[in-house]
Write a protein that holds these residues in place. Structure first.
Motif, PDB file in Angstrom:
ATOM      1  N   TYR B  13       0.834  -1.211   0.000  1.00  0.00           N
ATOM      2  CA  TYR B  13       0.000   0.000   0.000  1.00  0.00           C
ATOM      3  C   TYR B  13       0.865   1.256   0.000  1.00  0.00           C
ATOM      4  N   VAL B  28      -2.535   0.374  -4.266  1.00  0.00           N
ATOM      5  CA  VAL B  28      -1.591  -0.733  -4.095  1.00  0.00           C
ATOM      6  C   VAL B  28      -0.764  -0.839  -5.369  1.00  0.00           C
ATOM      7  N   TRP B  62      -8.286  -5.281   7.184  1.00  0.00           N
ATOM      8  CA  TRP B  62      -7.086  -5.403   6.344  1.00  0.00           C
ATOM      9  C   TRP B  62      -7.153  -6.701   5.529  1.00  0.00           C
ATOM     10  N   ARG B  66      -7.612  -6.947   1.383  1.00  0.00           N
ATOM     11  CA  ARG B  66      -6.604  -7.620   0.562  1.00  0.00           C
ATOM     12  C   ARG B  66      -7.239  -8.753  -0.256  1.00  0.00           C
ATOM     13  N   ARG B  70      -7.247  -8.879  -4.343  1.00  0.00           N
ATOM     14  CA  ARG B  70      -6.698 -10.053  -5.046  1.00  0.00           C
ATOM     15  C   ARG B  70      -7.770 -10.692  -5.931  1.00  0.00           C
TER      16      ARG B  70
END
Lengths: 381, 381
Positions: B13, B28, B62, B66, B70
């Motif tokens: 990040y 990101v 978090w 993520r 993804r």
């Protein structure tokens, strides 16, 4: 009201709320009231929860605002009356968002006393002490408002020894609040162009934790559990009558530490333990003055932010009953302080309350009071 | 893209802007692009100028974020493509608002080397070193983004000696960013519940200023002029394959420092001076692991804030060419580093550029890169 230590010549700034739900607002203390500045001056900078936005406006704005407040209080009291809130009806908060917190070590007597206690037989002062104001960074995130309970810290007190600190102490200090910032790579200019005002500081210290951890990188957990400050920031302008030349220095400091203006301050602190005064540290006896601290802190190009706080270190006078820490007052616990209830203290016990106050000369023979900083020790968790 | 060190298993990040007027936004890094998260995830927490608001949501958020990123990158690349900005078109900023900055001293080799250099003949390690991770507070306000010029600091280098530092040095370190805070008076819980990710740190150091000032309260102006960090914060989740047991410790640490999970990290740093690699410090050789630093820092009840940064201290390996400071690589200037242009360096010269990079094992035999931290020395002012 002019004779009051909280009268029109004082007017310290603080942050208060009138109810649990209200966003804290900036006010000035006037007698036993708080003047709500957002209301009285119609300026939303005072409704932002801390002094920072106002302080960031710079020294000219600080002067103008103070003049405006004094004018309104002096000439048109009926207009401001709706904005005066009794002190008893407000909750006071941490007045600033702290940027960096630096703690200095500016009392010759304090540094000498600690040297004698901790390194008996050696030269009490380190070779650098008379050449620069020694200082270090403390933990900004644990600077708390007066009244916040102080939980006795746990930690290592020696090799393999862990537990609650058995040597919990205070340090009575004067703190300086930075209003106007500097750029990275440049030095600070005139003291009064950057420093907004002063506050009382209790730099709570766990001497046993500190003594084991502090070599070679300095105090850490022995200090970082809490540092209390008073809710009122006294503007420099209120301290005009308290300004005195700094104490003589030998050797003469380097050029960048030269004193261009008198920033010694004739403040007398008073340390009360459970309501009994145990010491009256004299700020005017400090060796290094705050303009020298500011010049030193930025001589390497380190920038200042609005809200930075730097403190004097323990204020200790040359007389034995005017020292600003229990470590010194009791000589590391060997000569305990006797209280009127018959009890004695080497260091603080659970339930003890320490309150630091201070006064300074005001204009025309008057007196200016600083806001008190107080805290009560809670048992270790 | 899976084989890239900036592929889907990395996704650090950072905070970027596409033009001078734009409020910086969170993204990101993915290959040679930045994925604009405010756009791709329709979440305004990523348009707030720093990572802090997102980090404050806590460890579950978090993980979820993520996983979402993804998933989008892996299954629906055409939907995210409008939000991918080429790295060459963005300016990177300081990714976090730093709360408190603490620097530790966790390498046995670094601490021993400095002891040997500074106190020859004495025991190199102080008595406390093997019992606790020694640390101190640095200046949070001068933590700067990679690429920020480093102005050579001036200061006292001895009694009556003032001028630009003649021993400007680097310290190659790994930094840990706190996302989830704690309450004053309580201790931190599990490492991964509080720490969001890691960054590379260059703790620029003026050894001559530091050497004169640091007794008894630790480093101050020798460090406070600047500390650079990389623009990319690598989330802990990307470092799963890099986790290794910490180095054996003797004596066994106290209970509160016990390692419950493996938080040794198999990262290899690389230090380049004007483009030439001068050292490859191995993070896995560090004596104290980051979970121990976190436990120590809060054992006294000191609270954590979102944005707090704590760093490992110089990463130095047991081999002479794997030390993380010039002080050690050149043995205080006595054995200068030779560069391919025929010049030598004891310490840094004006115009020198230092760049620190690092890699770690990724899943499936891949490699994860950390964001570089770089800075160029400017002459003293």
């Amino acid at each position: 009201m002019a004779a009051s230590p909280w009268g029109i010549d004082n007017l310290p700034y603080g942050v208060f709320s009138r109810s649990a739900g209200e966003t804290p607002r900036v006010g000035v203390r006037y007698g036993d009231h708080v003047l709500d500045l957002a209301g009285a001056l119609h300026d939303e900078v005072f409704a932002t929860g801390s002094l920072n936005a106002f302080m960031a406006r710079g020294a000219a704005a600080w002067r103008d605002t103070r003049a405006l407040i004094r004018n309104k209080l002096g000439t048109d009291p009926s207009a401001v009356e709706p904005h005066l809130v009794p002190l008893g009806r407000v909750t006071m908060h941490l007045p600033i968002e702290v940027g960096d917190y630096v703690d200095f070590y500016c009392s010759l007597e304090h540094a000498s006393n600690l040297g004698r206690i901790l390194r008996p037989g050696d030269e009490p002062l380190k070779p650098n002490w008379r050449h620069l104001p020694v200082g270090y960074h403390g933990r900004a995130g644990t600077v708390v408002a007066s009244g916040t309970p102080i939980v006795r810290p746990c930690g290592q007190r020696g090799a393999g020894v862990f537990g609650p600190s058995a040597k919990l102490d205070i340090e009575a200090e004067l703190g300086f609040v930075v209003g106007a910032p500097t750029e990275l790579g440049s030095r600070a200019g005139r003291f009064a162009d950057h420093v907004f005002g002063v506050t009382l500081v209790n730099d709570w210290s766990a001497r046993d934790i500190q003594g084991w951890e502090y070599v070679p990188l300095g105090p850490f957990l022995g200090k970082s559990f809490a540092t209390s400050i008073s809710p009122w920031i006294t503007p420099l302008e209120a301290l005009g009558a308290a300004r005195v030349p700094g104490r003589a220095q030998d050797p003469e400091p380097l050029e960048y530490l030269r004193r261009d203006e008198p920033w010694g301050l004739d403040l007398t602190l008073e340390v009360a333990l459970n309501g009994e005064v145990v010491s009256r540290p004299p700020y005017r006896e400090m060796y290094w003055t705050p303009d020298q601290m500011l010049a030193h802190m930025t001589v390497n190009g380190a920038s200042l932010r609005t809200g930075d706080l730097f403190a004097s270190g323990t204020v200790s006078g040359s007389e034995a009953d005017r020292r600003g820490s229990l470590m010194e007052l009791t000589w590391n616990g060997a000569e305990p302080v006797k209280l009127s209830d018959g009890s004695v203290r080497g260091f603080l016990e659970d339930g003890d309350t320490v309150t630091i106050t201070a006064t300074a000369p005001g204009p025309g023979g008057g007196v200016i009071a600083l806001g008190e900083v107080s805290g009560t020790v809670q048992p270790a968790r």
